[in-house]
Design a protein around this motif. Structure first.
Motif, PDB file in Angstrom:
ATOM      1  N   ALA A   1      39.840  55.186  34.702  1.00  0.00           N
ATOM      2  CA  ALA A   1      40.108  53.763  34.916  1.00  0.00           C
ATOM      3  C   ALA A   1      39.139  53.170  35.924  1.00  0.00           C
ATOM      4  O   ALA A   1      38.589  52.079  35.702  1.00  0.00           O
ATOM      5  CB  ALA A   1      41.539  53.561  35.376  1.00  0.00           C
TER       6      ALA A   1
ATOM      7  N   GLY B   1      35.632  53.036  34.254  1.00  0.00           N
ATOM      8  CA  GLY B   1      35.572  52.064  33.161  1.00  0.00           C
ATOM      9  C   GLY B   1      35.646  50.626  33.626  1.00  0.00           C
ATOM     10  O   GLY B   1      34.885  49.775  33.158  1.00  0.00           O
ATOM     11  N   ILE B   2      36.556  50.356  34.549  1.00  0.00           N
ATOM     12  CA  ILE B   2      36.700  48.983  35.044  1.00  0.00           C
ATOM     13  C   ILE B   2      35.461  48.555  35.807  1.00  0.00           C
ATOM     14  O   ILE B   2      34.944  47.451  35.614  1.00  0.00           O
ATOM     15  CB  ILE B   2      37.973  48.842  35.897  1.00  0.00           C
ATOM     16  CG1 ILE B   2      39.207  49.044  35.017  1.00  0.00           C
ATOM     17  CG2 ILE B   2      38.019  47.489  36.599  1.00  0.00           C
ATOM     18  CD1 ILE B   2      40.503  49.187  35.778  1.00  0.00           C
TER      19      ILE B   2
ATOM     20  N   VAL C   1      41.198  47.471  41.794  1.00  0.00           N
ATOM     21  CA  VAL C   1      41.334  48.806  41.199  1.00  0.00           C
ATOM     22  C   VAL C   1      42.051  49.723  42.170  1.00  0.00           C
ATOM     23  O   VAL C   1      42.952  50.475  41.791  1.00  0.00           O
ATOM     24  CB  VAL C   1      39.958  49.385  40.798  1.00  0.00           C
ATOM     25  CG1 VAL C   1      40.045  50.867  40.481  1.00  0.00           C
ATOM     26  CG2 VAL C   1      39.395  48.632  39.601  1.00  0.00           C
TER      27      VAL C   1
ATOM     28  N   VAL D   1      45.514  50.663  40.531  1.00  0.00           N
ATOM     29  CA  VAL D   1      45.390  51.920  39.808  1.00  0.00           C
ATOM     30  C   VAL D   1      45.548  53.110  40.745  1.00  0.00           C
ATOM     31  O   VAL D   1      46.245  54.059  40.436  1.00  0.00           O
ATOM     32  CB  VAL D   1      44.050  51.995  39.037  1.00  0.00           C
ATOM     33  CG1 VAL D   1      43.967  53.263  38.227  1.00  0.00           C
ATOM     34  CG2 VAL D   1      43.865  50.783  38.140  1.00  0.00           C
TER      35      VAL D   1
ATOM     36  N   ASP E   1      40.715  56.100  41.931  1.00  0.00           N
ATOM     37  CA  ASP E   1      40.052  55.173  41.015  1.00  0.00           C
ATOM     38  C   ASP E   1      39.281  54.101  41.785  1.00  0.00           C
ATOM     39  O   ASP E   1      38.200  53.684  41.365  1.00  0.00           O
ATOM     40  CB  ASP E   1      41.079  54.523  40.088  1.00  0.00           C
ATOM     41  CG  ASP E   1      41.620  55.508  39.076  1.00  0.00           C
ATOM     42  OD1 ASP E   1      40.942  55.732  38.063  1.00  0.00           O
ATOM     43  OD2 ASP E   1      42.712  56.060  39.316  1.00  0.00           O
TER      44      ASP E   1
END
Length: 115
Positions: free
Chosen positions: A26, A29-30, A80, A84, A88
């Motif tokens: 995550a 990717g973010i 994030v 998350v 992350d």
């Protein structure tokens, strides 16, 4: 032309390798998505700024984009981490720092030299 987007290419090519070794998906990717999206916005800003007839408008557009991108990337890292998780958030921070460093190095190497 490919050298100009070296940072984006490295983010895309490195993704499967880094995810396979355990980098938080995550966070990676973010952050990579935010970086690539903001690079796309930057292409549009450069086109508009390059077509501006007034130098003040050109500088204002570029400066506004740079400050806005800085704020958006910092907000991405913070969100994030909060939403998350800590690992992350750290992955997001590292992705953005590495991508920024690569973009800065490439822009320094390809910058036209003054005589």
């Amino acid at each position: 032309m490919l050298l100009r987007y070296f940072d984006v290419a490295v983010l895309v090519i490195a993704a499967p390798i880094l995810l396979a070794i355990g980098v938080p998906a995550a966070g990676y990717g973010i952050a990579a998505g935010a970086w690539i999206a903001l690079r796309g916005v930057g292409v549009g800003v450069e086109r508009v700024a390059g077509a501006a007839r007034d130098q003040r408008t050109e500088v204002s557009l570029r400066l506004g984009y740079m400050l806005g991108r800085l704020f958006a990337l910092a907000a991405t890292i913070i969100l994030v981490r909060q939403d998350v998780g800590r690992d992350d958030g750290l992955a997001a921070l590292l992705v953005i720092v590495v991508a920024f460093t690569m973009q800065l190095a490439v822009s320094a190497m390809t910058r036209p030299r003054a005589r």
